[in-house]
Scaffold this motif. Structure first.
Motif, PDB file in Angstrom:
ATOM      1  N   SER A 126      34.571 -15.694 -58.856  1.00 21.33           N
ATOM      2  CA  SER A 126      34.316 -16.960 -59.572  1.00 21.33           C
ATOM      3  C   SER A 126      34.712 -16.819 -61.035  1.00 21.33           C
ATOM      4  O   SER A 126      34.987 -15.703 -61.509  1.00 21.33           O
ATOM      5  CB  SER A 126      32.818 -17.321 -59.520  1.00 21.33           C
ATOM      6  OG  SER A 126      32.057 -16.365 -60.241  1.00 21.33           O
ATOM      7  N   GLY A 127      34.673 -17.948 -61.726  1.00 20.60           N
ATOM      8  CA  GLY A 127      34.892 -17.928 -63.175  1.00 20.60           C
ATOM      9  C   GLY A 127      33.738 -17.202 -63.858  1.00 20.60           C
ATOM     10  O   GLY A 127      33.949 -16.431 -64.798  1.00 20.60           O
ATOM     11  N   THR A 128      32.542 -17.434 -63.368  1.00 17.40           N
ATOM     12  CA  THR A 128      31.357 -16.778 -63.950  1.00 17.40           C
ATOM     13  C   THR A 128      31.504 -15.264 -63.872  1.00 17.40           C
ATOM     14  O   THR A 128      31.227 -14.544 -64.835  1.00 17.40           O
ATOM     15  CB  THR A 128      30.089 -17.218 -63.179  1.00 17.40           C
ATOM     16  OG1 THR A 128      29.969 -18.633 -63.284  1.00 17.40           O
ATOM     17  CG2 THR A 128      28.841 -16.543 -63.708  1.00 17.40           C
ATOM     18  N   GLU A 129      31.957 -14.789 -62.724  1.00 18.73           N
ATOM     19  CA  GLU A 129      32.107 -13.342 -62.553  1.00 18.73           C
ATOM     20  C   GLU A 129      33.165 -12.794 -63.517  1.00 18.73           C
ATOM     21  O   GLU A 129      32.958 -11.737 -64.130  1.00 18.73           O
ATOM     22  CB  GLU A 129      32.479 -13.014 -61.108  1.00 18.73           C
ATOM     23  CG  GLU A 129      32.475 -11.520 -60.864  1.00 18.73           C
ATOM     24  CD  GLU A 129      32.969 -11.142 -59.470  1.00 18.73           C
ATOM     25  OE1 GLU A 129      32.736 -11.883 -58.515  1.00 18.73           O
ATOM     26  OE2 GLU A 129      33.600 -10.084 -59.375  1.00 18.73           O
ATOM     27  N   THR A 149      39.183 -15.362 -73.749  1.00 18.80           N
ATOM     28  CA  THR A 149      38.921 -16.799 -73.736  1.00 18.80           C
ATOM     29  C   THR A 149      38.605 -17.258 -72.315  1.00 18.80           C
ATOM     30  O   THR A 149      39.216 -16.799 -71.352  1.00 18.80           O
ATOM     31  CB  THR A 149      40.101 -17.609 -74.340  1.00 18.80           C
ATOM     32  OG1 THR A 149      39.659 -18.959 -74.540  1.00 18.80           O
ATOM     33  CG2 THR A 149      41.333 -17.650 -73.432  1.00 18.80           C
ATOM     34  N   ASP A 150      37.634 -18.152 -72.217  1.00 22.34           N
ATOM     35  CA  ASP A 150      37.276 -18.758 -70.938  1.00 22.34           C
ATOM     36  C   ASP A 150      38.133 -20.021 -70.812  1.00 22.34           C
ATOM     37  O   ASP A 150      37.902 -21.011 -71.505  1.00 22.34           O
ATOM     38  CB  ASP A 150      35.777 -19.088 -70.972  1.00 22.34           C
ATOM     39  CG  ASP A 150      35.314 -19.844 -69.741  1.00 22.34           C
ATOM     40  OD1 ASP A 150      36.152 -20.456 -69.049  1.00 22.34           O
ATOM     41  OD2 ASP A 150      34.100 -19.859 -69.485  1.00 22.34           O
ATOM     42  N   ALA A 151      39.138 -19.948 -69.926  1.00 18.65           N
ATOM     43  CA  ALA A 151      40.077 -21.065 -69.777  1.00 18.65           C
ATOM     44  C   ALA A 151      39.831 -21.824 -68.467  1.00 18.65           C
ATOM     45  O   ALA A 151      40.741 -22.468 -67.934  1.00 18.65           O
ATOM     46  CB  ALA A 151      41.507 -20.541 -69.843  1.00 18.65           C
ATOM     47  N   VAL A 152      38.592 -21.757 -67.991  1.00 22.11           N
ATOM     48  CA  VAL A 152      38.261 -22.409 -66.711  1.00 22.11           C
ATOM     49  C   VAL A 152      38.578 -23.902 -66.755  1.00 22.11           C
ATOM     50  O   VAL A 152      39.044 -24.473 -65.774  1.00 22.11           O
ATOM     51  CB  VAL A 152      36.767 -22.159 -66.364  1.00 22.11           C
ATOM     52  CG1 VAL A 152      36.300 -23.085 -65.248  1.00 22.11           C
ATOM     53  CG2 VAL A 152      36.557 -20.705 -65.973  1.00 22.11           C
ATOM     54  N   GLN A 153      38.352 -24.527 -67.912  1.00 20.26           N
ATOM     55  CA  GLN A 153      38.560 -25.975 -67.987  1.00 20.26           C
ATOM     56  C   GLN A 153      39.995 -26.358 -68.366  1.00 20.26           C
ATOM     57  O   GLN A 153      40.361 -27.525 -68.263  1.00 20.26           O
ATOM     58  CB  GLN A 153      37.585 -26.601 -68.991  1.00 20.26           C
ATOM     59  CG  GLN A 153      36.131 -26.590 -68.512  1.00 20.26           C
ATOM     60  CD  GLN A 153      35.851 -27.610 -67.407  1.00 20.26           C
ATOM     61  OE1 GLN A 153      36.586 -28.577 -67.216  1.00 20.26           O
ATOM     62  NE2 GLN A 153      34.778 -27.405 -66.672  1.00 20.26           N
ATOM     63  N   THR A 154      40.799 -25.399 -68.821  1.00 21.12           N
ATOM     64  CA  THR A 154      42.126 -25.794 -69.312  1.00 21.12           C
ATOM     65  C   THR A 154      43.280 -25.485 -68.358  1.00 21.12           C
ATOM     66  O   THR A 154      44.251 -26.246 -68.304  1.00 21.12           O
ATOM     67  CB  THR A 154      42.445 -25.108 -70.659  1.00 21.12           C
ATOM     68  OG1 THR A 154      42.152 -23.718 -70.545  1.00 21.12           O
ATOM     69  CG2 THR A 154      41.674 -25.721 -71.793  1.00 21.12           C
ATOM     70  N   VAL A 214      39.915 -17.656 -65.305  1.00 28.43           N
ATOM     71  CA  VAL A 214      40.353 -18.840 -64.547  1.00 28.43           C
ATOM     72  C   VAL A 214      39.428 -19.016 -63.348  1.00 28.43           C
ATOM     73  O   VAL A 214      38.891 -18.038 -62.820  1.00 28.43           O
ATOM     74  CB  VAL A 214      41.811 -18.668 -64.013  1.00 28.43           C
ATOM     75  CG1 VAL A 214      42.356 -19.988 -63.502  1.00 28.43           C
ATOM     76  CG2 VAL A 214      42.735 -18.089 -65.055  1.00 28.43           C
ATOM     77  N   SER A 215      39.252 -20.265 -62.911  1.00 29.05           N
ATOM     78  CA  SER A 215      38.465 -20.541 -61.703  1.00 29.05           C
ATOM     79  C   SER A 215      39.228 -21.534 -60.827  1.00 29.05           C
ATOM     80  O   SER A 215      39.829 -22.477 -61.341  1.00 29.05           O
ATOM     81  CB  SER A 215      37.106 -21.113 -62.100  1.00 29.05           C
ATOM     82  OG  SER A 215      36.356 -21.415 -60.949  1.00 29.05           O
ATOM     83  N   ALA A 216      39.178 -21.316 -59.505  1.00 29.03           N
ATOM     84  CA  ALA A 216      39.994 -22.136 -58.601  1.00 29.03           C
ATOM     85  C   ALA A 216      39.441 -23.541 -58.357  1.00 29.03           C
ATOM     86  O   ALA A 216      40.202 -24.492 -58.170  1.00 29.03           O
ATOM     87  CB  ALA A 216      40.124 -21.414 -57.250  1.00 29.03           C
ATOM     88  N   HIS A 217      38.108 -23.669 -58.399  1.00 29.58           N
ATOM     89  CA  HIS A 217      37.550 -24.946 -57.906  1.00 29.58           C
ATOM     90  C   HIS A 217      37.622 -26.110 -58.891  1.00 29.58           C
ATOM     91  O   HIS A 217      37.226 -27.227 -58.555  1.00 29.58           O
ATOM     92  CB  HIS A 217      36.122 -24.749 -57.375  1.00 29.58           C
ATOM     93  CG  HIS A 217      35.069 -24.559 -58.418  1.00 29.58           C
ATOM     94  ND1 HIS A 217      34.286 -25.594 -58.863  1.00 29.58           N
ATOM     95  CD2 HIS A 217      34.654 -23.462 -59.098  1.00 29.58           C
ATOM     96  CE1 HIS A 217      33.423 -25.132 -59.766  1.00 29.58           C
ATOM     97  NE2 HIS A 217      33.640 -23.842 -59.917  1.00 29.58           N
ATOM     98  N   LYS A 218      38.132 -25.849 -60.098  1.00 26.12           N
ATOM     99  CA  LYS A 218      38.308 -26.963 -61.041  1.00 26.12           C
ATOM    100  C   LYS A 218      39.694 -27.581 -60.878  1.00 26.12           C
ATOM    101  O   LYS A 218      40.017 -28.565 -61.519  1.00 26.12           O
ATOM    102  CB  LYS A 218      38.154 -26.480 -62.488  1.00 26.12           C
ATOM    103  CG  LYS A 218      36.922 -25.651 -62.765  1.00 26.12           C
ATOM    104  CD  LYS A 218      35.653 -26.459 -62.803  1.00 26.12           C
ATOM    105  CE  LYS A 218      34.470 -25.561 -63.195  1.00 26.12           C
ATOM    106  NZ  LYS A 218      33.200 -26.259 -63.176  1.00 26.12           N
ATOM    107  N   ILE A 219      40.542 -26.939 -60.069  1.00 29.28           N
ATOM    108  CA  ILE A 219      41.930 -27.415 -59.924  1.00 29.28           C
ATOM    109  C   ILE A 219      42.286 -27.649 -58.453  1.00 29.28           C
ATOM    110  O   ILE A 219      43.375 -27.320 -58.015  1.00 29.28           O
ATOM    111  CB  ILE A 219      42.925 -26.430 -60.593  1.00 29.28           C
ATOM    112  CG1 ILE A 219      42.650 -24.965 -60.172  1.00 29.28           C
ATOM    113  CG2 ILE A 219      42.896 -26.560 -62.112  1.00 29.28           C
ATOM    114  CD1 ILE A 219      43.693 -23.963 -60.648  1.00 29.28           C
TER     115      ILE A 219
HETATM  116  N1  PLP Z   1      33.326 -21.525 -67.674  1.00 26.60           N
HETATM  117  C1  PLP Z   1      33.458 -22.840 -67.832  1.00 26.60           C
HETATM  118  C2  PLP Z   1      33.982 -23.393 -69.117  1.00 26.60           C
HETATM  119  C3  PLP Z   1      33.123 -23.711 -66.782  1.00 26.60           C
HETATM  120  O1  PLP Z   1      33.243 -25.032 -66.953  1.00 26.60           O
HETATM  121  C4  PLP Z   1      32.636 -23.159 -65.579  1.00 26.60           C
HETATM  122  C5  PLP Z   1      32.218 -24.033 -64.468  1.00 26.60           C
HETATM  123  O2  PLP Z   1      31.479 -24.980 -64.650  1.00 26.60           O
HETATM  124  C6  PLP Z   1      32.526 -21.767 -65.474  1.00 26.60           C
HETATM  125  C7  PLP Z   1      32.887 -20.978 -66.545  1.00 26.60           C
HETATM  126  C8  PLP Z   1      32.028 -21.116 -64.233  1.00 26.60           C
HETATM  127  O3  PLP Z   1      33.019 -21.065 -63.238  1.00 26.60           O
HETATM  128  P1  PLP Z   1      32.582 -20.826 -61.716  1.00 26.60           P
HETATM  129  O4  PLP Z   1      31.919 -22.083 -61.262  1.00 26.60           O
HETATM  130  O5  PLP Z   1      33.861 -20.531 -60.991  1.00 26.60           O
HETATM  131  O6  PLP Z   1      31.668 -19.656 -61.708  1.00 26.60           O
END
Ligand code: PLP
Length: 399
Positions: free
Chosen positions: A78-81, A185-190, A208-213
């Motif tokens: 996940s992005g969190t991980e 940098t946390d680029a999960v949203q970009t 990066v996280s897959a479920h936002k895209i």
């Molecule tokens: N970082 C940001 C900026 C997010 O918006 C999110 C998800 O809401 C996360 C991290 C966490 O990603 P994940 O849901 O894949 O753990």
């Protein structure tokens, strides 16, 4: 389908910042893997080798999407991980090497970074939380001023998930070039929403996280520039260069790769389409509903994010009223669903408790149409007027 009318009630999903539906291309690719690839990518026989081929092809696609080398991509759960690995993994290694225990972050990070930093503070690390301005922007000059010889990590998100403000990451990266601190940098949203290139941004690590895209939930990646090392958070097998051991979620990773490739391919056209719809949504709300205000930067913001405060209204009441009309949005006021604490992001931007509590985040997606926006604004107009009629504070406001 999300964002389309159903038989009974029109359903409009404006919560793509929380998650997105899996696209049909992604689903097809994942089903193919589940049906055809029985092997473990670490096995030496032909089943394993075939699975490994898909894994490495996915790594190439993810790397290409952000201008990286495939060797620099570590798949995660996940992005969190990935955020935890970057922050804790760097902190523990650098502390062990005697490089220092000081970390710089911002006060508006996602909890995946913020709470990780808080946990490290309990282990004796010193954390500087940089403030933001009224638009939610972190100042690069503040980063420079906060740097110390013992600073080991700077972690600043690329764009904020609540208000959509995009941060001056490349500028901060330039400042850090001459410093030992690792830049994450946390680029999960970009990623997939605005162009993301690890070299242009001058970052050492990127999440990066897959479920936002339109990819699956439970898959992410950490970009680690060549030469960057971290302490692993888990021990086990030799997968992902021993940095993230465990048998790979091959179908999820392949789905992620299809999603990121598609998002980048469609980025230029979709970004412009979303920006036009987003601006219409913002302008229509601000022009037709009194005492409303846009949160976040007016131009340096995610193409699909509109965050608006409605004075004298509780955000939670707005969400529930919209939900009854088939419209899904989220609150800018609660960090975690069910929490009554005002958003740490809005508070850091200087909003009052009351204004922060009356905030809505609307995040558009592929299925969003102009007709949806018109419908949402007309419902919002009615709902806001009704909720205000019931509010004693609204009546008292000009007395
Ligand atoms: N970082 C940001 C900026 C997010 O918006 C999110 C998800 O809401 C996360 C991290 C966490 O990603 P994940 O849901 O894949 O753990």
């Amino acid at each position: 389908m999300l964002g389309r009318g159903s038989l009974s009630m029109k359903k409009i999903y404006l919560d793509h910042g929380a998650t997105t539906p899996v696209s049909s291309e992604v689903l097809d690719a994942m089903i193919d893997i589940y049906k055809q690839e029985a092997g473990n990518p670490s096995s030496v026989h032909q089943f394993g080798r075939s699975a490994k081929k898909h894994l490495e092809a996915a790594r190439v696609k993810v790397a290409n999407a952000i201008g990286a080398d495939p060797k620099e991509i570590i798949f995660t759960g996940s992005g969190t991980e990935a955020d935890n690995m970057a922050v804790i993994g760097t902190a523990r290694l650098k502390a062990k090497q005697g490089k220092g225990k000081h970390i710089i972050t911002s006060s508006i990070e996602h909890h995946a970074v913020l709470d990780t930093c808080k946990a490290l503070a309990k282990e004796g690390f010193e954390i500087t939380y940089l403030p933001v301005d009224e638009f939610g922007v972190v100042s690069a000059a503040d980063v420079r001023e906060a740097l110390r010889p013992d600073t080991i990590l700077v972690t600043i998100m690329h764009a904020n998930n609540e208000v959509g403000t995009i941060q001056p990451i490349a500028e901060i990266g330039q400042i850090l070039k001459e410093h030992q601190a690792v830049f994450h940098t946390d680029a999960v949203q970009t990623v997939g929403k605005v162009p993301v290139d690890v070299n242009e941004l001058q970052v050492d690590m990127l999440t990066v996280s897959a479920h936002k895209i339109y990819g699956p939930k439970g898959v992410g990646a950490l970009y680690m520039r060549k030469g960057i090392r971290i302490e692993p958070l888990m021990y086990g097998g030799g997968q992902e260069r021993k940095i993230r051991p465990s048998t790979e979620n091959l179908a999820g990773i392949v789905g992620f790769a299809v999603a990121i490739e598609k998002a980048v391919e469609e980025l230029a056209v979709e970004k412009q389409r979303l920006e036009t719809l987003r601006d219409k949504l913002i302008d229509d709300i601000l022009q037709t509903i009194p005492e409303t205000k846009l949160n976040g930067h007016p131009t340096e913001r995610l193409p699909h994010n509109a965050n608006v405060s409605f004075e004298y209204i509780e955000g939670e009441s707005l969400i529930l009223s919209l939900d009854m009309k088939g419209i899904a949005v989220s609150s800018g006021s609660a960090c975690t669903s069910g929490s009554l604490d005002p958003s740490h992001v809005l508070m850091a931007m200087g909003l009052s408790h009351q204004t922060a509590h009356g905030s809505l985040r609307m995040t558009l997606g592929k299925a969003t149409t102009e007709e949806d926006i018109d419908y949402v604004v007309s419902v919002l107009k009615d709902v806001a007027a009704r909720l205000r009629e019931m509010s004693p504070v609204w009546e008292q406001r000009n007395k």
